[in-house]
Design an enzyme around this catalytic site. Structure first.
Site, PDB file in Angstrom:
ATOM      1  CE  LYS A  69       2.062  62.568 -28.605  1.00  0.00           C
ATOM      2  NZ  LYS A  69       3.373  61.879 -28.532  1.00  0.00           N
ATOM      3  CB  SER A 106      -1.530  60.749 -30.591  1.00  0.00           C
ATOM      4  OG  SER A 106      -2.868  60.508 -30.194  1.00  0.00           O
ATOM      5  CE1 TYR A 112      -0.617  63.294 -26.097  1.00  0.00           C
ATOM      6  CE2 TYR A 112      -2.698  62.822 -27.188  1.00  0.00           C
ATOM      7  CZ  TYR A 112      -1.429  62.426 -26.803  1.00  0.00           C
ATOM      8  OH  TYR A 112      -0.970  61.180 -27.123  1.00  0.00           O
TER       9      TYR A 112
END
Length: 261
Positions: A166, A149, A162
């Site tokens: 990634k 991401s 998060y």
């Protein structure tokens, strides 16, 4: 959805993790249409079976391989039973149970908040890559494609862990590329921007005129969320013989959210 007729995966076996919905569903179907035998993974067996049925309905070959990517032993057992694969698509991911609603400053979070992201987004990639890599090396052919991401490239205020997981997955993939290129095994990342998936559908269908949706899209040169078809052709390229001299790269499919040379 149609696969590029010039990119053939005929005779290849492809594992798509998190293949039961969203981007993973699109990837699984595209690989099936390109001639691969697709192993569809999801935590929920009914989602695996639905995608397998869809692939078979168009003449493709597929089988359900349900397992929890966060469980190392379960991954090892499932892949030992399924047999070697030529292409691994690390797609399974966790963006938070509430999607865009699960936003919090890092200083307001703790280990219990971090753990779900770490387990799926990083350990899941570790587990699945470790399970399939030895056979790729032994066969002198393999492709690892990890879906990451732009949150891991550009940072993500409100989603720091998060984004960090990634970024960690992308770093692992680069190291896999360096270690295994001499065995004709490539490893690359596809870095996504905001996607339109079942988890985010309400934002785009019911609240498309909301300040939140408009604020998100203002960050994109192409002012729409991504859809699975935006990703599939690049994934097919990287998973095929045509991608044999592309490795260790992070390639953005992000509507112009972040730009880099």
């Amino acid at each position: 959805m149609s696969a590029n007729p010039e990119v053939s995966l005929q005779g290849r076996r492809v594992l798509v993790t998190g293949g039961g919905q969203g981007v993973g569903h699109g990837l699984a179907v595209a690989f099936g249409r390109a001639g691969a035998e697709v192993l569809v993974n999801d935590l929920r067996v009914e989602r695996c079976d639905q995608v397998v049925d869809e692939i078979r309905a168009t003449g493709g070959a597929a089988e359900s391989v349900p397992f929890d990517v966060t469980d190392y032993d379960a991954v090892q057992t499932a892949m030992a039973d399924a047999g070697p694969v030529d292409v691994l698509v690390n797609n399974a991911g966790n963006a938070g149970a509430d999607g865009f609603g699960s936003r919090a400053r890092f200083a307001e979070t703790g280990p219990a908040d971090w753990e779900p992201f770490i387990r799926v987004n990083f350990y899941g990639v570790l587990h699945c890559t470790r399970a399939v890599l030895p056979a790729m090396v032994a066969n002198s052919w393999g492709r690892v494609v990890t879906i990451v991401s732009d949150a891991g490239r550009a940072g993500d205020p409100g989603g720091a862990v998060y984004g960090a997981t990634k970024a960690a997955a992308a770093g692992l993939t680069r190291s896999i590329a360096l270690e295994n290129g001499r065995f004709n095994v490539t490893a690359n990342n596809i870095s996504l921007g905001t996607m339109r998936t079942p988890m985010t559908e309400a934002l785009w269908s019911e609240h498309a005129d909301s300040p939140q949706a408009k604020a998100i899209l203002q960050s994109y040169a192409i002012r729409r969320p991504g859809v699975p078809d935006d990703v599939t052709q690049l994934a097919l390229l990287l998973g095929s013989d045509h991608g044999s001299w592309i490795t260790g790269q992070t390639i953005c499919v992000n509507g112009g959210y972040s730009l880099a040379l």
